[in-house]
Design a protein around this motif. Structure first.
Motif, short mmCIF file in Angstrom:
data_model
loop_
_atom_site.label_atom_id
_atom_site.label_comp_id
_atom_site.label_asym_id
_atom_site.label_seq_id
_atom_site.Cartn_x
_atom_site.Cartn_y
_atom_site.Cartn_z
N MET A 66 0.60 -1.18 -0.02
CA MET A 66 0.03 -0.12 -0.17
C MET A 66 0.96 1.16 -0.02
O MET A 66 0.37 2.20 -0.72
CB MET A 66 -1.11 0.09 1.17
CG MET A 66 -2.00 1.15 1.12
SD MET A 66 -3.39 0.99 2.11
CE MET A 66 -4.23 -0.31 1.60
N PRO A 67 1.86 1.48 0.68
CA PRO A 67 2.71 2.48 0.82
C PRO A 67 3.17 3.21 -0.71
O PRO A 67 3.24 4.42 -0.93
CB PRO A 67 3.91 2.25 1.58
CG PRO A 67 3.48 1.25 2.79
CD PRO A 67 2.70 0.34 1.77
N PHE A 68 3.46 2.00 -1.83
CA PHE A 68 3.90 2.32 -2.87
C PHE A 68 2.70 3.21 -3.65
O PHE A 68 2.96 3.86 -4.69
CB PHE A 68 4.22 1.25 -3.81
CG PHE A 68 5.52 0.58 -3.05
CD1 PHE A 68 6.75 0.93 -3.33
CD2 PHE A 68 5.39 -0.82 -2.25
CE1 PHE A 68 8.05 0.45 -2.56
CE2 PHE A 68 6.55 -1.25 -1.57
CZ PHE A 68 7.84 -0.74 -1.91
N SER A 69 1.42 3.03 -3.30
CA SER A 69 0.49 3.57 -4.23
C SER A 69 -0.04 5.05 -3.37
O SER A 69 -0.94 5.56 -4.16
CB SER A 69 -0.84 2.72 -4.15
OG SER A 69 -1.37 2.09 -2.99
N ILE A 70 0.57 5.25 -2.30
CA ILE A 70 0.13 6.62 -1.69
C ILE A 70 0.90 7.69 -2.09
O ILE A 70 2.17 7.71 -1.91
CB ILE A 70 0.11 6.26 -0.18
CG1 ILE A 70 -1.02 5.31 0.38
CG2 ILE A 70 0.10 7.56 0.54
CD1 ILE A 70 -0.87 4.89 1.80
N PRO A 71 0.52 8.79 -2.47
CA PRO A 71 1.37 9.91 -2.98
C PRO A 71 1.71 10.73 -1.94
O PRO A 71 1.37 11.98 -1.60
CB PRO A 71 0.21 10.69 -4.04
CG PRO A 71 -1.08 10.35 -3.14
CD PRO A 71 -1.03 8.97 -2.84
N LEU A 261 -7.25 12.11 -3.23
CA LEU A 261 -5.73 12.83 -3.09
C LEU A 261 -5.22 13.21 -4.58
O LEU A 261 -4.47 14.21 -4.43
CB LEU A 261 -4.76 11.84 -2.49
CG LEU A 261 -5.05 11.60 -1.05
CD1 LEU A 261 -3.98 10.27 -0.62
CD2 LEU A 261 -4.84 12.70 -0.09
N ALA A 262 -5.53 12.81 -5.57
CA ALA A 262 -5.19 12.92 -6.90
C ALA A 262 -6.20 14.38 -7.50
O ALA A 262 -5.41 15.22 -7.87
CB ALA A 262 -5.54 11.88 -7.90
#
Length: 273
Positions: A66-71, A261-262
């Motif tokens: 999950m951390p890899f997908s959070i900006p 967030l985007a």
């Protein structure tokens, strides 16, 4: 699952009273065990194994992937990312600890503590998971936004107290009603144009809450094992179904939050234009 020689499993009537909460699951109960023996139960089949792995595997996947997908570096308020990440982890880790050690030799006192930990994790996903939604929905109304965040935290504290002290599944489900109604009011705020947020996230959040509620109802009603006691002792019972729905609900929470967030990166409130 033959890596560990398990003990002789018990029938419903022979298991401790505090573990007799689903009379439609007739067999496969672990005997009272030490902490080491509880951990050993990860490697043989019993009626809690499905509950352990339906949340254990998602926990490690969420933790690592999950951390890899959070900006993290693309938002002004990194706390939004942090509380969202923690929210997605909380219900699964508490659940795994509860289901692994629920038959601990410490008895009912240890069981109640573990159940409170499990419910605390569920409360945290309701609390932390909603904070970014509140923040973004009321982005253009700073005073209302701060009041809503404080109000929701207070409601969550009340929900945590109710959920961790409740003695039945029905009462535990009721403990989340006020939080659910608060989130629903935010959704209405977005629908009628006063609140803001990604035009694609609202549908994801509604699916998120619908899955969570449906999973809770399945667990309370105890289907499908109610209709065929004994058939779903180890696999496919209501609690496992609820676990899968909770994981799906967390995934929809994640997708919806990523949409917001985007979206927030390019949005500017009209009064700031």
């Amino acid at each position: 699952m033959g890596l560990y020689k398990g003990p002789r499993l018990l029938d419903f009537a022979k298991t401790p009273l505090h573990l007799q909460f689903n009379r439609y699951v007739l067999t496969g109960y672990r005997p009272v065990s030490s902490a080491h023996e509880c951990l050993g139960s990860l490697f043989y089949v019993h009626n809690e194994l499905g509950n352990i792995y339906t949340h254990g595997i998602p926990f490690f996947l969420f933790l690592v992937l999950m951390p890899f997908s959070i900006p993290w570096t693309e938002v002004d308020n990194i706390w939004i990312c942090l509380v969202h990440y923690l929210a997605c982890l909380c219900p699964t880790v508490g659940s795994v600890v509860y289901h692994v050690f629920m038959n601990h030799v410490g008895g009912e006192h240890v069981y109640d503590t573990l159940l409170s930990l499990d419910m605390f994790g569920v409360c945290l996903v309701n609390t932390l998971g909603a904070l970014p939604i509140i923040y973004i929905t009321l982005l253009c109304y700073p005073i209302i936004q701060q009041a809503a965040l404080l109000t929701y935290i207070l409601l969550s504290a009340y929900g945590i107290y109710c959920a961790t002290t409740a003695r039945t599944n029905v009462l535990r489900l009721q403990a989340f009603i006020w939080q659910g109604l608060f989130r629903f009011s935010l959704f209405l705020f977005r629908v009628y144009g006063s609140g803001v947020g990604s035009p694609h996230s609202l549908r994801l959040f509604v699916i998120m809450d619908s899955l969570a509620v449906l999973g809770g109802l399945v667990n309370v009603i105890q289907i499908p094992e109610r209709f065929s006691p004994g058939l779903f002792d180890n696999w496919g019972n209501s609690h496992q179904i609820m676990h899968v729905m909770v994981v799906c609900s967390i995934i929809y929470l994640h997708w919806g939050t990523l949409e917001d967030l985007a979206w927030i990166k390019t949005f500017q409130c009209p009064n700031e234009g």
